[in-house]
Design an enzyme around this catalytic site. Structure first.
Site, PDB file in Angstrom:
ATOM      1  CG  ASP A   1     -38.256 -30.357  -3.160  1.00  0.00           C
ATOM      2  OD1 ASP A   1     -37.343 -30.471  -3.860  1.00  0.00           O
ATOM      3  OD2 ASP A   1     -38.912 -29.716  -2.612  1.00  0.00           O
TER       4      ASP A   1
ATOM      5  CG  HIS B   1     -31.848 -35.462 -10.710  1.00  0.00           C
ATOM      6  ND1 HIS B   1     -32.810 -34.825  -9.791  1.00  0.00           N
ATOM      7  CD2 HIS B   1     -31.686 -34.328 -11.448  1.00  0.00           C
ATOM      8  CE1 HIS B   1     -32.818 -33.769 -10.124  1.00  0.00           C
ATOM      9  NE2 HIS B   1     -32.094 -33.159 -11.034  1.00  0.00           N
TER      10      HIS B   1
ATOM     11  CG  LEU C   1     -47.221 -50.182  -6.063  1.00  0.00           C
ATOM     12  CD1 LEU C   1     -47.379 -49.940  -4.608  1.00  0.00           C
ATOM     13  CD2 LEU C   1     -46.003 -50.645  -5.940  1.00  0.00           C
TER      14      LEU C   1
HETATM   15  C1  FPP Z   1     -36.782 -32.415  -6.937  1.00  0.00           C
HETATM   16  O1  FPP Z   1     -35.148 -32.645  -6.524  1.00  0.00           O
HETATM   17  C2  FPP Z   1     -36.652 -33.932  -7.877  1.00  0.00           C
HETATM   18  C3  FPP Z   1     -36.972 -34.291  -9.608  1.00  0.00           C
HETATM   19  C4  FPP Z   1     -37.721 -32.781  -9.970  1.00  0.00           C
HETATM   20  C5  FPP Z   1     -37.045 -34.748  -9.941  1.00  0.00           C
HETATM   21  C6  FPP Z   1     -37.322 -36.285  -9.463  1.00  0.00           C
HETATM   22  C7  FPP Z   1     -37.026 -37.843 -10.205  1.00  0.00           C
HETATM   23  C8  FPP Z   1     -36.585 -38.856  -9.891  1.00  0.00           C
HETATM   24  C9  FPP Z   1     -35.938 -39.131  -8.411  1.00  0.00           C
HETATM   25  C10 FPP Z   1     -36.104 -39.489 -11.225  1.00  0.00           C
HETATM   26  C11 FPP Z   1     -36.564 -41.134 -11.160  1.00  0.00           C
HETATM   27  C12 FPP Z   1     -37.751 -41.309 -11.592  1.00  0.00           C
HETATM   28  C13 FPP Z   1     -38.507 -42.228 -12.323  1.00  0.00           C
HETATM   29  C14 FPP Z   1     -39.507 -42.872 -12.646  1.00  0.00           C
HETATM   30  C15 FPP Z   1     -37.214 -43.002 -13.035  1.00  0.00           C
HETATM   31  P1  FPP Z   1     -34.982 -30.494  -7.038  1.00  0.00           P
HETATM   32  O2  FPP Z   1     -34.142 -31.219  -8.493  1.00  0.00           O
HETATM   33  O3  FPP Z   1     -36.067 -29.828  -6.606  1.00  0.00           O
HETATM   34  O4  FPP Z   1     -33.717 -30.904  -5.414  1.00  0.00           O
HETATM   35  P2  FPP Z   1     -33.892 -29.167  -5.119  1.00  0.00           P
HETATM   36  O5  FPP Z   1     -34.739 -28.497  -4.731  1.00  0.00           O
HETATM   37  O6  FPP Z   1     -32.614 -29.869  -3.643  1.00  0.00           O
HETATM   38  O7  FPP Z   1     -32.907 -28.802  -6.280  1.00  0.00           O
END
Ligand code: FPP
Length: 243
Positions: free
Chosen positions: A20, A37, A131
């Site tokens: 997150d 992201h 893994l």
């Molecule tokens: C949460 O942060 C994150 C996500 C919803 C997406 C996580 C995805 C990745 C890191 C992409 C990589 C994954 C793969 C498998 C290729 P948020 O957007 O909710 O952050 P915020 O709470 O600060 O808005």
């Protein structure tokens, strides 16, 4: 793999991570959310490598939840594109490093092309043992339980046959041991529909660090923290039992 860190006295077999804080990381830099992201994806590469180095055997990452469909269309599309790009660019190396890729969640909602790529990645890496990288994509814990109940009914499971083990065997995670440690970055204190059945006795490590900044050093610290936990699973610890 050589490590500059002292070996851990107790390593969690299965670590699950709620990655997150990508959006806040980007906002703090005046960047669009997708830049967060992308940076989070770079960090994921570091954490996968570190998992191998530290001896973790299963790493589950919460990458796209059933609720994430409610985000703006360009963010959803961008995340789908990131998954596709990561499979294209990283699959060979992950395979060479002995990483087995699994998916939990519903593939059906993805585009046929992305679905095929995910299925190929699972197929190509199926014999790898160093893994297990379990990618939760279009995953929700409640959705998983609803699917399990539907399948049990379809299979004609009778009430007296229902047990913890049977339910576990109907979940997307069938065959994968429950997570020993769940890490959540960015400081939120909630489970967010992640592994709600499997986390019954997981240990938690919550940090205010935003996901793109959660590097190898803090990961190691989280594992050290875990190695000091006394896991009782509702029973007494060994020394308490003796008194
Ligand atoms: C949460 O942060 C994150 C996500 C919803 C997406 C996580 C995805 C990745 C890191 C992409 C990589 C994954 C793969 C498998 C290729 P948020 O957007 O909710 O952050 P915020 O709470 O600060 O808005």
């Amino acid at each position: 793999m050589n490590s500059e860190y002292p070996p851990l006295t107790k390593v969690p077999h299965h670590v699950a991570i709620i990655m997150d804080g990508n959006g806040r990381w980007a906002a703090a830099r005046g960047l669009p959310r997708l830049a967060g992201h992308k940076s989070g994806t770079e960090n994921l590469r570091r954490i996968i490598r570190a998992s191998v180095e530290f001896g973790v055997k299963v790493l589950t990452i919460y990458a796209f939840s059933t609720e994430n469909w409610g985000r703006p269309e360009d963010e959803v599309k961008g995340l789908m594109r990131i998954l596709e790009d990561v499979i294209d660019s990283e699959l060979d190396e992950l395979h060479r490093e002995g990483v087995r890729i699994l998916h939990i969640g519903q593939l059906e909602a993805m585009s046929p092309r992305l679905r095929q790529k995910v299925q190929q990645a699972i197929e190509i890496t199926r014999e790898n043992q160093r893994l297990i990288l379990c990618v939760a994509w279009n995953y929700g814990g409640r959705d998983e339980i609803v699917c399990a109940i539907r399948k049990m009914i379809e299979d004609g499971v009778r009430p007296e046959m229902v047990s913890d083990q049977l339910v576990s065997s109907y979940l997307f995670t069938a065959g994968i041991p429950d997570p020993d440690l769940i890490i959540r970055t960015s400081g939120e204190m909630r489970i967010s529909n992640f592994l709600i059945w499997q986390s019954a006795y997981s240990e938690w490590y919550v940090t205010r660090t935003l996901w793109p900044d959660f590097g190898r050093e803090e990961y190691y610290q989280a594992l050290v923290d875990y190695s000091h936990r006394d896991r009782r699973f509702g029973r007494l610890s060994e020394c308490q039992g003796e008194s």
